[in-house]
Design a protein around this motif. Structure first.
Motif, mmCIF file in Angstrom:
data_model
loop_
_atom_site.group_PDB
_atom_site.id
_atom_site.type_symbol
_atom_site.label_atom_id
_atom_site.label_comp_id
_atom_site.label_asym_id
_atom_site.label_seq_id
_atom_site.Cartn_x
_atom_site.Cartn_y
_atom_site.Cartn_z
ATOM 1 N N SER A 22 1.999 4.983 -2.886
ATOM 2 C CA SER A 22 1.385 5.507 -2.088
ATOM 3 C C SER A 22 1.769 5.556 -0.365
ATOM 4 C CB SER A 22 -0.016 5.437 -2.177
ATOM 5 O OG SER A 22 -0.500 4.199 -1.912
ATOM 6 N N HIS A 23 2.778 4.688 -0.274
ATOM 7 C CA HIS A 23 3.172 4.844 1.133
ATOM 8 C C HIS A 23 4.872 4.468 1.083
ATOM 9 C CE1 HIS A 23 4.138 3.976 5.509
ATOM 10 N NE2 HIS A 23 2.750 4.347 5.691
ATOM 11 N N PRO A 24 5.696 5.402 1.842
ATOM 12 C CA PRO A 24 7.098 5.335 1.690
ATOM 13 C C PRO A 24 7.616 3.721 2.029
ATOM 14 C CG PRO A 24 6.610 7.361 2.770
ATOM 15 C CD PRO A 24 5.309 6.634 2.665
ATOM 16 N N LEU A 25 7.034 3.098 3.124
ATOM 17 C CA LEU A 25 7.531 1.940 3.531
ATOM 18 C C LEU A 25 7.463 0.849 2.612
ATOM 19 C CD1 LEU A 25 6.462 1.456 7.160
ATOM 20 C CD2 LEU A 25 8.738 2.208 6.371
ATOM 21 N N THR A 348 -8.244 2.726 -2.944
ATOM 22 C CA THR A 348 -7.566 2.039 -3.812
ATOM 23 C C THR A 348 -6.009 2.290 -3.630
ATOM 24 O OG1 THR A 348 -9.354 1.956 -5.377
ATOM 25 C CG2 THR A 348 -7.345 1.126 -6.233
ATOM 26 N N VAL A 349 -5.100 1.163 -3.664
ATOM 27 C CA VAL A 349 -3.839 1.505 -3.852
ATOM 28 C C VAL A 349 -3.239 1.371 -5.146
ATOM 29 C CG1 VAL A 349 -3.408 1.299 -1.398
ATOM 30 C CG2 VAL A 349 -3.083 -0.718 -2.933
ATOM 31 N N TYR A 350 -2.126 2.185 -5.546
ATOM 32 C CA TYR A 350 -1.401 1.693 -6.870
ATOM 33 C C TYR A 350 0.113 1.650 -6.618
ATOM 34 C CZ TYR A 350 0.315 2.391 -11.552
ATOM 35 O OH TYR A 350 1.138 2.548 -12.607
ATOM 36 N N ILE A 351 0.616 0.933 -7.364
ATOM 37 C CA ILE A 351 2.302 0.779 -7.361
ATOM 38 C C ILE A 351 2.578 0.550 -8.748
ATOM 39 C CG2 ILE A 351 2.055 -1.861 -6.861
ATOM 40 C CD1 ILE A 351 4.439 -1.280 -4.830
ATOM 41 N N THR A 352 3.651 1.157 -9.042
ATOM 42 C CA THR A 352 4.452 0.902 -10.321
ATOM 43 C C THR A 352 5.914 0.708 -10.108
ATOM 44 O OG1 THR A 352 4.869 1.649 -12.453
ATOM 45 C CG2 THR A 352 4.589 3.576 -10.850
ATOM 46 N N VAL A 353 6.429 -0.270 -10.782
ATOM 47 C CA VAL A 353 8.004 -0.506 -10.808
ATOM 48 C C VAL A 353 8.606 -0.901 -12.021
ATOM 49 C CG1 VAL A 353 9.619 -2.176 -9.679
ATOM 50 C CG2 VAL A 353 7.323 -1.879 -8.437
ATOM 51 N N VAL A 354 9.686 -0.221 -12.250
ATOM 52 C CA VAL A 354 10.456 -0.620 -13.322
ATOM 53 C C VAL A 354 12.004 -1.052 -12.826
ATOM 54 C CG1 VAL A 354 11.478 0.399 -15.500
ATOM 55 C CG2 VAL A 354 9.491 1.281 -14.937
ATOM 56 N N SER A 362 2.469 -2.220 -13.765
ATOM 57 C CA SER A 362 1.360 -1.192 -13.302
ATOM 58 C C SER A 362 0.387 -1.922 -12.434
ATOM 59 C CB SER A 362 0.901 -0.469 -14.722
ATOM 60 O OG SER A 362 -0.146 0.437 -14.432
ATOM 61 N N LEU A 363 0.391 -1.753 -11.393
ATOM 62 C CA LEU A 363 -0.442 -2.716 -10.591
ATOM 63 C C LEU A 363 -1.668 -1.965 -9.674
ATOM 64 C CD1 LEU A 363 0.684 -5.935 -8.612
ATOM 65 C CD2 LEU A 363 -0.928 -4.264 -7.422
ATOM 66 N N ILE A 364 -2.732 -2.155 -9.858
ATOM 67 C CA ILE A 364 -3.859 -1.707 -8.896
ATOM 68 C C ILE A 364 -4.557 -2.533 -8.093
ATOM 69 C CG2 ILE A 364 -5.711 -1.369 -10.480
ATOM 70 C CD1 ILE A 364 -5.878 1.595 -9.657
ATOM 71 N N TYR A 365 -4.925 -2.363 -6.872
ATOM 72 C CA TYR A 365 -5.191 -3.245 -5.918
ATOM 73 C C TYR A 365 -6.091 -2.512 -4.745
ATOM 74 C CZ TYR A 365 -3.858 -6.544 -1.800
ATOM 75 O OH TYR A 365 -3.521 -7.375 -0.802
ATOM 76 N N SER A 366 -7.121 -3.089 -4.525
ATOM 77 C CA SER A 366 -8.319 -2.492 -3.782
ATOM 78 C C SER A 366 -9.512 -3.446 -3.156
ATOM 79 C CB SER A 366 -9.063 -1.620 -4.873
ATOM 80 O OG SER A 366 -10.169 -0.767 -4.149
ATOM 81 N N ILE A 367 -9.844 -2.831 -1.988
ATOM 82 C CA ILE A 367 -11.083 -3.627 -1.527
ATOM 83 C C ILE A 367 -12.262 -2.490 -1.503
ATOM 84 C CG2 ILE A 367 -9.749 -4.611 0.261
ATOM 85 C CD1 ILE A 367 -10.502 -2.643 2.413
ATOM 86 N N PHE A 368 -12.255 -1.815 -2.626
ATOM 87 C CA PHE A 368 -13.326 -1.048 -3.101
ATOM 88 C C PHE A 368 -13.770 0.070 -2.080
ATOM 89 C CE2 PHE A 368 -18.102 -1.003 -5.018
ATOM 90 C CZ PHE A 368 -17.547 -0.128 -5.984
ATOM 91 N N HIS A 369 -14.880 0.086 -1.279
ATOM 92 C CA HIS A 369 -14.869 1.500 -0.449
ATOM 93 C C HIS A 369 -14.145 1.256 0.879
ATOM 94 C CE1 HIS A 369 -18.624 1.369 -3.004
ATOM 95 N NE2 HIS A 369 -18.778 2.616 -2.616
ATOM 96 N N GLY A 370 -14.108 2.403 1.686
ATOM 97 C CA GLY A 370 -13.361 2.396 2.885
ATOM 98 C C GLY A 370 -13.576 1.176 3.641
ATOM 99 N N PHE A 371 -12.397 0.467 4.041
ATOM 100 C CA PHE A 371 -12.479 -0.939 4.690
ATOM 101 C C PHE A 371 -13.554 -1.928 4.095
ATOM 102 C CE2 PHE A 371 -11.208 2.169 8.290
ATOM 103 C CZ PHE A 371 -9.950 1.534 8.639
#
Length: 525
Positions: A22-25, A348-354, A362-371
């Protein structure tokens, strides 16, 4: 193929390796790690940790993660639960004694132990090639040098900034103001944390000064977290759950994640001829919405800490789905009460790599609500998640808050498998929306033969707590038809979630797709 006359984005095609996030960097950093000789796990961890700097309202090292992955040459899909537990002194009874019916979203009571960093350290050692010093380097660099705030990030930041309290306002506002698009956000405290982890491993985070800093922020607000709680954090290998739809298997992380809800939802939808419906018409939205109500009601009854989830087999049984499908009336809405699902959030953010050897992550990573909880540690600025708000306070409920217990989680990484082979890692972010998002993506792909990018671009709807949220991609006539069927329709200010996917083709080529609802992209080489 999309109509090239119209605005949109094409999928990304490459052969050697691919990242979608979800972010180019973060996507670029993941590809750089692959080019340095790292594998997909190295790249996914590098990108995920950097996302906590690029999108701090969504995720960070004070949060949790779930991971699905497969090793090169293996058909087996592995799962790792990187979610933290409630502290040993947590008590639902004490909150009920305060006449609370829900866990406070922004208090220390909602803060569960951060599990993601333990999971990242474990996966780096067990599955990676390069080591923490190399894979944390991009996040350390950008935490110090700064990241320009992207448009979607700025939108979310302004929406959620009121959650920030105490030291969090100093760490996540710029001279007291919400960052605007293009402003530079820096996190020097987190850079120091990551340097120590790169040097000393997980103990640098869960023991000593860094843990003390987090605990002090919580205890100052009445939290009951201890050094012993932090020391005991440990990710756990788990066994994925799966269900079939239109010739493919949807593979999900098991409870305490809500992935089984997506499988149940698709099992219900099997009883309707979705492929014969207008893909963007009211009939499909209505059937999906009614099926979602039923699937989420089951979720709220059954999904909890894996040691307390006793009816998972019942939830995934085809007979259960058949009985639920029989309750759906194509001409009217089900008069169900609002379910006990948590407040909707998109954080939440999600990243997938092959990689070139076809390791798939397939990896998902979060702090739940905003901030998250809005609580950050004083010295290092680590935002603490509020995953404990996912607990129930109902006495005897499988998901009742209790000491050392994991709450029900909304974040779910997904994979599609066909004939025993992984063909697509994917994720659809959006809090409670995620099971509906997974089911809709699979349906878009296999009921309507959309390519992954078109399947992510397509308009979305979500039935949540008595309201049918419908994106602006639906025409006015469809909204009126849904209203006539009995739905209370609302058009939300924020789009429903965001998604990423990579399709592995039989030719050996990779096809990456990234949701335009976010700032990110797919990149390959």
């Amino acid at each position: 193929m999309r109509d090239l006359h119209l605005p949109g984005r094409s999928a990304v095609w490459a052969e050697n390796g691919m990242c979608a996030t979800s972010h180019p960097l973060a996507a670029q950093s993941a590809i750089d790690i692959l080019k340095q000789g790292g594998n997909a796990m190295d790249a996914a961890i590098a990108g995920a940790v950097l996302l906590g700097i690029c999108e701090p309202q969504m995720t960070g090292i004070g949060g949790d993660c779930f991971v699905l992955y497969s090793r090169p040459g293996e058909q087996k899909i592995r799962a790792l639960n990187g979610s933290g537990r409630a502290p040993a002194a947590a008590s639902a009874a004490s909150l009920r004694d305060r006449e609370l019916s829900q866990v406070p979203l922004r208090g220390p009571e909602a803060v569960t132990l951060p599990g993601a960093m333990d999971a990242f350290c474990h996966l780096s050692a067990a599955e990676g090639r390069l080591g923490l010093d190399t894979i944390l380097a991009p996040a350390i660099h950008y935490a110090e040098a700064g990241v320009p705030v992207a448009p979607r990030v700025a939108f979310d930041w302004a929406k959620d900034a009121d959650a920030l309290q105490g030291a969090a306002r100093r760490h996540y506002l710029l001279q007291g103001a919400v960052p605007k698009v293009g402003d530079i956000f820096r996190a020097p405290g987190q850079a120091e944390v990551l340097r120590r982890i790169a040097r000393d491993g997980r103990q640098a985070f869960y023991d000593g000064e860094i843990a003390e800093d987090m605990i002090q922020a919580l205890s100052d607000r009445g939290g009951v977290h201890t050094m012993d709680d932090f020391a005991k954090v440990a990710a756990e290998a788990t066994i994925p759950v799966s269900g079939a739809y239109q010739g493919v298997d949807l593979v999900e992380h098991p409870p305490n994640g809500q992935g089984a809800t997506a499988i149940l939802l698709l099992n219900i939808l099997k009883h309707f001829d979705i492929a014969a419906m207008d893909p963007w018409g009211a009939e499909r939205v209505h059937i999906e919405a009614e099926a979602s109500k039923l699937a989420y009601d089951a979720r709220d009854r059954f999904i909890a800490d894996p040691d307390h989830t006793s009816r998972l087999d019942h939830m995934l049984a085809l007979e259960t789905a058949a009985k639920l499908a029989a309750l759906i009336d194509p001409k009217s809405t089900i008069p169900l009460p609002a379910t006990a699902s948590e407040a909707v959030h998109k954080d939440t953010v999600y990243i997938t790599v092959v990689d070139k050897d076809r390791m798939v992550v397939s990896l998902i990573y979060s702090i739940f609500h905003g901030f998250g909880s809005g609580i950050a540690s004083e010295k290092f600025g680590i935002l603490l998640q509020n995953r404990g708000a996912g607990f129930s306070l109902q006495a005897g409920h499988p998901n009742e808050m209790a000491p050392n217990k994991r709450p029900m989680h909304t974040i779910i990484p997904g994979m599609l498998r066909k004939n025993g082979q992984v063909i697509m890692p994917f994720g659809v972010m959006g809090g409670a929306y995620q099971p509906t998002g997974h089911a809709r993506l699979v349906s878009n792909l296999y009921d309507f033969d959309l390519d992954p990018q078109a399947a992510l671009d397509a308009p979305r709807a979500f039935a949540d707590k008595g309201v049918l949220k419908v994106e602006r991609g639906y025409v006015t006539a469809v909204i009126q038809q849904l209203t006539d069927l009995g739905h209370k329709v609302e058009i939300p200010d924020t789009p429903l979630g965001g998604g990423q996917a990579i399709r592995l083709h039989d030719t050996g080529v990779l096809e990456g797709a990234s949701d335009p609802r976010k700032d990110g992209c797919a990149l390959g080489y």
